[in-house]
Design a protein around this motif. Sequence first.
Motif, PDB file in Angstrom:
ATOM      1  N   PHE A 189      40.509  40.307  41.953  1.00 38.10           N
ATOM      2  CA  PHE A 189      39.458  41.005  42.250  1.00 38.10           C
ATOM      3  C   PHE A 189      37.934  39.865  42.715  1.00 38.10           C
ATOM      4  O   PHE A 189      38.668  38.395  42.542  1.00 38.10           O
ATOM      5  CB  PHE A 189      39.146  41.063  41.325  1.00 38.10           C
ATOM      6  N   GLU A 190      37.232  39.823  43.532  1.00 35.12           N
ATOM      7  CA  GLU A 190      36.792  39.366  44.225  1.00 35.12           C
ATOM      8  C   GLU A 190      36.030  38.312  43.488  1.00 35.12           C
ATOM      9  O   GLU A 190      35.195  38.692  42.558  1.00 35.12           O
ATOM     10  CB  GLU A 190      35.804  39.922  45.130  1.00 35.12           C
ATOM     11  N   GLY A 191      36.280  36.797  43.535  1.00 33.65           N
ATOM     12  CA  GLY A 191      35.447  36.041  43.021  1.00 33.65           C
ATOM     13  C   GLY A 191      36.219  35.268  41.832  1.00 33.65           C
ATOM     14  O   GLY A 191      36.149  34.862  40.944  1.00 33.65           O
ATOM     15  N   ASP A 195      41.911  35.185  43.814  1.00 34.71           N
ATOM     16  CA  ASP A 195      40.261  35.242  44.682  1.00 34.71           C
ATOM     17  C   ASP A 195      40.542  33.566  45.870  1.00 34.71           C
ATOM     18  O   ASP A 195      40.125  33.267  46.650  1.00 34.71           O
ATOM     19  CB  ASP A 195      39.457  35.677  44.343  1.00 34.71           C
ATOM     20  N   ARG A 196      39.864  32.575  44.643  1.00 28.68           N
ATOM     21  CA  ARG A 196      39.258  31.172  44.867  1.00 28.68           C
ATOM     22  C   ARG A 196      40.918  30.754  45.071  1.00 28.68           C
ATOM     23  O   ARG A 196      41.201  29.891  46.344  1.00 28.68           O
ATOM     24  CB  ARG A 196      39.694  30.783  43.436  1.00 28.68           C
ATOM     25  N   LYS A 201      44.932  27.743  47.572  1.00 25.98           N
ATOM     26  CA  LYS A 201      46.165  27.018  47.355  1.00 25.98           C
ATOM     27  C   LYS A 201      47.476  28.466  48.101  1.00 25.98           C
ATOM     28  O   LYS A 201      47.202  28.810  47.654  1.00 25.98           O
ATOM     29  CB  LYS A 201      46.724  27.244  46.330  1.00 25.98           C
ATOM     30  N   PRO A 202      46.684  28.127  49.677  1.00 24.41           N
ATOM     31  CA  PRO A 202      46.852  29.814  49.603  1.00 24.41           C
ATOM     32  C   PRO A 202      48.621  29.604  49.780  1.00 24.41           C
ATOM     33  O   PRO A 202      48.918  31.371  50.138  1.00 24.41           O
ATOM     34  CB  PRO A 202      46.630  29.267  51.624  1.00 24.41           C
ATOM     35  N   ALA A 203      49.461  29.067  49.947  1.00 21.88           N
ATOM     36  CA  ALA A 203      50.900  28.549  50.058  1.00 21.88           C
ATOM     37  C   ALA A 203      51.299  29.301  48.587  1.00 21.88           C
ATOM     38  O   ALA A 203      51.536  29.950  48.773  1.00 21.88           O
ATOM     39  CB  ALA A 203      51.380  27.077  50.169  1.00 21.88           C
ATOM     40  N   LEU A 204      50.359  29.243  47.342  1.00 15.90           N
ATOM     41  CA  LEU A 204      50.873  29.160  46.087  1.00 15.90           C
ATOM     42  C   LEU A 204      50.717  31.226  45.716  1.00 15.90           C
ATOM     43  O   LEU A 204      50.664  31.464  45.773  1.00 15.90           O
ATOM     44  CB  LEU A 204      49.782  28.677  45.149  1.00 15.90           C
ATOM     45  N   TYR A 205      49.357  31.024  46.315  1.00 13.17           N
ATOM     46  CA  TYR A 205      48.550  32.692  46.852  1.00 13.17           C
ATOM     47  C   TYR A 205      50.162  33.127  47.389  1.00 13.17           C
ATOM     48  O   TYR A 205      50.053  34.438  46.940  1.00 13.17           O
ATOM     49  CB  TYR A 205      47.510  32.776  47.047  1.00 13.17           C
TER      50      TYR A 205
END
Length: 255
Positions: A189-191, A195-196, A201-205
């Motif tokens: 969810f936003e926030g 979202d963080r 950590k875009p790779a983990l996401y």
Amino acid sequence: MDLGLKGRRALITGGSRGIGRAIVETLAAEGVNLALCARGEAGVQEAVAAARAHGVQAYGQALDVRDRDAMEAWFSTATQQLGGLDMVISNVSTRPTERGDAMWREALEADLLQHVRLAELAVPVLLTGQEPSLLFIASIASVMTQLPPAEVAYGPMKAALINYAGQLASRNGAAGLRVNAVSPGPVFFEGGEWDRMRVSKPALYAAVSKLPALGRLGTPEEVAKAVVFLSSPAASYITGSNVRMDGGTIKTANF
Ligand SMILES: NC(=O)c1ccc[n+]([C@@H]2O[C@H](COP(=O)([O-])OP(=O)(O)OC[C@H]3O[C@@H](n4cnc5c(N)ncnc54)[C@H](OP(=O)(O)O)[C@@H]3O)[C@@H](O)[C@H]2O)c1
């Protein structure tokens, strides 16, 4: 299906954002009068207003659930405002900020002891309520052994919470109280946490987004629907359960 919730009374911790906020709105839409808390005053007031828009009584207070005195005072006020309690949903988790031993103590306080204290306050009151239910929000981190370093204490605390829920279910079932846990998988969810992560950590996401069999992260509303069902008289034979809601992230057969 009629959940039988109209006019019932619920207390929710951490009701201003994410899963807790979705639970507040789902309960209010079912006609449940409710009390909620969170630390941020603005979020509390916004959630109270959103619940009242459904025509129910809603009360809120800004407090930290780790503060025993503040919790006891709020619990007493909320119970009086609602005229008793039929449902309690203990939802809060607070990420530790410390390291080492201090992190473990912080996690114990944030992810276990505050739930235990709320249960100790709530059980006697719930036992005077109608078809009462107590529900804890746990996590699939409870069964995962490959956790990100920031969650090293979180998973064990959530595992302890599920065991505690089962103990309460055994002890109070004959008196009519049902006690369950819900273990969400990654919920976006936003926030929120994911979202963080998406930003920091875009790779983990990206890796986590591929884990659920359904091919996507969950939503707070999806978790809230299961929580509200389990808390309702419609779930009258479900107690001592830990309902995993993770879109098929954990790939085991649940015998
Ligand atoms: N999101 C996920 O992917 C996920 C996955 C598995 C399990 N869960 C579990 O689901 C539950 C809810 O998590 P979430 O991600 O939806 O929301 P969240 O971002 O962790 O926020 C939860 C709510 O709790 C409040 N809160 C946090 N610490 C508090 C404290 N010490 N005292 C009082 N209120 C406090 C927050 O408001 P304030 O900040 O204003 O206090 C907010 O209303 C947690 O138990 C979490 O472990 C979440």
